[in-house]
Design a protein around this motif. Structure first.
Motif, mmCIF file in Angstrom:
data_model
loop_
_atom_site.group_PDB
_atom_site.id
_atom_site.type_symbol
_atom_site.label_atom_id
_atom_site.label_comp_id
_atom_site.label_asym_id
_atom_site.label_seq_id
_atom_site.Cartn_x
_atom_site.Cartn_y
_atom_site.Cartn_z
ATOM 1 N N ALA A 183 0.849 -1.193 0.000
ATOM 2 C CA ALA A 183 0.000 0.000 0.000
ATOM 3 C C ALA A 183 0.886 1.245 0.000
ATOM 4 O O ALA A 183 0.985 1.974 0.979
ATOM 5 C CB ALA A 183 -0.927 -0.003 1.208
ATOM 6 N N GLY A 184 1.547 1.476 -1.112
ATOM 7 C CA GLY A 184 2.430 2.627 -1.243
ATOM 8 C C GLY A 184 2.401 3.176 -2.650
ATOM 9 O O GLY A 184 1.902 2.548 -3.585
ATOM 10 N N LEU A 185 2.949 4.379 -2.813
ATOM 11 C CA LEU A 185 3.001 5.054 -4.110
ATOM 12 C C LEU A 185 4.381 5.657 -4.320
ATOM 13 O O LEU A 185 4.998 6.140 -3.369
ATOM 14 C CB LEU A 185 1.960 6.185 -4.177
ATOM 15 N N TYR A 186 4.865 5.617 -5.557
ATOM 16 C CA TYR A 186 6.082 6.329 -5.901
ATOM 17 C C TYR A 186 5.775 7.247 -7.068
ATOM 18 O O TYR A 186 5.301 6.804 -8.116
ATOM 19 C CB TYR A 186 7.221 5.376 -6.268
ATOM 20 N N ARG A 187 6.051 8.549 -6.884
ATOM 21 C CA ARG A 187 5.794 9.553 -7.904
ATOM 22 C C ARG A 187 7.122 10.159 -8.342
ATOM 23 O O ARG A 187 7.542 11.220 -7.877
ATOM 24 C CB ARG A 187 4.841 10.623 -7.356
ATOM 25 N N GLY A 188 7.829 9.423 -9.205
ATOM 26 C CA GLY A 188 9.147 9.857 -9.636
ATOM 27 C C GLY A 188 9.143 11.028 -10.581
ATOM 28 O O GLY A 188 10.171 11.709 -10.736
ATOM 29 N N GLU A 189 7.997 11.320 -11.203
ATOM 30 C CA GLU A 189 7.929 12.426 -12.157
ATOM 31 C C GLU A 189 7.794 13.781 -11.469
ATOM 32 O O GLU A 189 7.933 14.825 -12.115
ATOM 33 C CB GLU A 189 6.750 12.209 -13.124
ATOM 34 N N GLU A 190 7.549 13.778 -10.167
ATOM 35 C CA GLU A 190 7.391 15.037 -9.436
ATOM 36 C C GLU A 190 8.739 15.509 -8.906
ATOM 37 O O GLU A 190 9.707 14.755 -8.824
ATOM 38 C CB GLU A 190 6.387 14.860 -8.300
ATOM 39 N N THR A 191 8.823 16.770 -8.543
ATOM 40 C CA THR A 191 10.057 17.353 -8.007
ATOM 41 C C THR A 191 9.783 17.956 -6.629
ATOM 42 O O THR A 191 9.021 18.910 -6.519
ATOM 43 C CB THR A 191 10.615 18.445 -8.935
ATOM 44 N N PRO A 192 10.393 17.442 -5.570
ATOM 45 C CA PRO A 192 11.202 16.215 -5.570
ATOM 46 C C PRO A 192 10.307 14.985 -5.724
ATOM 47 O O PRO A 192 9.092 15.078 -5.550
ATOM 48 C CB PRO A 192 11.860 16.250 -4.190
ATOM 49 N N HIS A 234 12.020 1.529 -5.524
ATOM 50 C CA HIS A 234 11.625 2.086 -6.822
ATOM 51 C C HIS A 234 12.424 3.354 -7.131
ATOM 52 O O HIS A 234 12.916 3.540 -8.249
ATOM 53 C CB HIS A 234 10.127 2.422 -6.820
ATOM 54 N N HIS A 235 12.552 4.222 -6.124
ATOM 55 C CA HIS A 235 13.262 5.480 -6.333
ATOM 56 C C HIS A 235 14.716 5.236 -6.726
ATOM 57 O O HIS A 235 15.235 5.857 -7.665
ATOM 58 C CB HIS A 235 13.195 6.335 -5.064
ATOM 59 N N LEU A 236 15.376 4.334 -6.013
ATOM 60 C CA LEU A 236 16.787 4.074 -6.289
ATOM 61 C C LEU A 236 16.977 3.476 -7.680
ATOM 62 O O LEU A 236 17.936 3.817 -8.388
ATOM 63 C CB LEU A 236 17.358 3.142 -5.216
ATOM 64 N N GLN A 237 16.087 2.607 -8.092
ATOM 65 C CA GLN A 237 16.209 1.995 -9.418
ATOM 66 C C GLN A 237 15.922 2.991 -10.541
ATOM 67 O O GLN A 237 16.503 2.909 -11.619
ATOM 68 C CB GLN A 237 15.259 0.795 -9.536
ATOM 69 N N MET A 238 15.050 3.943 -10.270
ATOM 70 C CA MET A 238 14.663 4.899 -11.307
ATOM 71 C C MET A 238 15.596 6.111 -11.393
ATOM 72 O O MET A 238 15.472 6.911 -12.321
ATOM 73 C CB MET A 238 13.227 5.378 -11.057
ATOM 74 N N THR A 239 16.514 6.242 -10.432
ATOM 75 C CA THR A 239 17.404 7.404 -10.430
ATOM 76 C C THR A 239 18.872 7.028 -10.576
ATOM 77 O O THR A 239 19.748 7.859 -10.375
ATOM 78 C CB THR A 239 17.210 8.220 -9.135
ATOM 79 N N ASP A 240 19.136 5.784 -10.897
ATOM 80 C CA ASP A 240 20.505 5.319 -11.143
ATOM 81 C C ASP A 240 20.565 4.828 -12.583
ATOM 82 O O ASP A 240 19.870 3.876 -12.956
ATOM 83 C CB ASP A 240 20.869 4.189 -10.164
#
Length: 357
Positions: free
Chosen positions: A71-80, A104-110
């Motif tokens: 039950a979580g969300l990752y919004r990588g397109e937003e800043t931050p 998710h964040h670490l995989q999408m920013t490396d």
């Protein structure tokens, strides 16, 4: 998890441990980061980390993000980038969710991690999700503690729940993920709620029981319902996939964990019963064969179960040890399991001279 091919899921499970090591290395390369500090309070650590923003949301909103089993969300397109955690969950579950979304964040920013995902036929969908769960469990559970309490090979449901109770601040989901790594062959670690529905499942196979799937028609749930409170139960049968029982037949053990139940299911080589022709030592004792030819039952016994006279265990089927066998003309060797004549007996009761040599 999205609908991806079975081969992609199998490959993801095989490749996840190495991929997670790269995720952890990517995290530690970003500065002076203590994994122990993260383990103590993941949500507080994330809230103070300058790369992401953490927010709460209503659990029903998880339907809008189909990637995650948590039950979580990752919004990588937003800043931050933003990480959302359903605030109505237990703190232990929230910790697992927070670290899953951090994965998710670490995989999408490396860049290297992104490229390793994109190189896959499914675009890395299966590996990304599998790695997030494995990463969360790896951060939350000290390896030394897990190895000591789960032992070697497929763990029992009892040992999984004992590990969960010992750690205290770790969710059942995280412990299930860690336990899944040790299943010898095809199998699952499943968490059921008090109504018999799956709240979390992790598998060594490509297909696992779905989240919220009803398991009340399964043999293991029937055993749970028949048992006394807080009892560990076992069963052999199938699990439910979709609306009916299907798939392989498993050896299953279930143990209460708070208001839920943890189930370990495996095709073979489970520690709580004879599941294949095995004679090696196991955590609960070792396997014996009754020396009485009218019985020859296989049973497990520990050092405390041995007779003080013949030093052989009492058979759980016929209730006899080796004392009542008077100079047998034939006996069944407990090492090679072949019928031998009395002339082939060694000085050790129940073992032939060939095996004793």
């Amino acid at each position: 998890m999205p609908d991806v091919s079975r081969s992609a899921r199998i490959r993801a499970r095989l490749d996840a441990p190495g991929h997670v090591r790269r995720i952890i290395a990517s995290l530690q390369a970003r500065g002076d980061i203590s994994l122990e500090e993260i383990r103590q309070d993941p949500i507080r650590w994330l809230s103070e980390w300058n790369e992401v923003e953490v927010f709460d949301f209503e659990p029903s909103r998880t339907d809008s993000d189909s990637r995650c089993d948590v039950a979580g969300l990752y919004r990588g397109e937003e800043t931050p980038p933003r990480i959302g955690i359903a605030f109505s969950e237990t703190r232990q579950r929230m910790n697992f969710t927070a670290l899953h979304e951090l994965g998710h964040h670490l995989q999408m920013t490396d860049e290297d991690l992104v490229n390793s995902l994109l190189d896959r036929p499914d675009g890395g969908t299966a590996l990304e999700e599998e790695a997030c769960d494995t990463f969360a469990a790896a951060i939350l559970i000290p390896e030394s503690t897990a190895s000591r309490m789960l032992g070697a090979g497929t763990p029992s449901a009892e040992s999984v729940v004992q590990l969960w109770r010992t750690l205290g601040t770790v969710s059942r989901s995280a412990v299930a993920m860690r336990a899944r790594r040790q299943i010898d062959g095809d199998g699952h670690v499943v968490v059921l709620n008090a109504e018999g529905a799956v709240t979390f499942a992790t598998s060594t196979t490509a297909i696992r029981p779905g989240s919220r799937s009803d398991q009340t028609a399964t043999p293991i749930w029937s055993a749970i319902q028949r048992a006394h409170a807080n009892a560990t139960v076992t069963a052999r049968g199938q699990l439910a996939y979709g609306t009916e029982l299907a798939g392989d037949t498993y050896f299953m053990q279930a143990t209460p964990a708070g208001t839920s139940f943890v189930i370990v299911a495996a095709i073979e080589r489970v520690p709580w019963t004879l599941s294949i022709a095995r004679r090696e030592n196991v955590p609960y004792g070792r396997w014996y064969v009754c020396p009485h030819l009218a019985c020859v039952a296989e049973f497990m016994a520990g050092p405390k179960d041995l007779c003080s006279v013949c030093h052989q265990p009492t058979c759980t089927e016929c209730g006899r040890c080796a004392c009542s066998i008077a100079a047998p003309s034939e006996f069944l060797c407990t090492e090679c399991f072949m019928l031998k004549g009395s002339a082939e007996a060694s000085s050790t009761a129940g073992i032939c001279s060939d095996c004793a040599a």
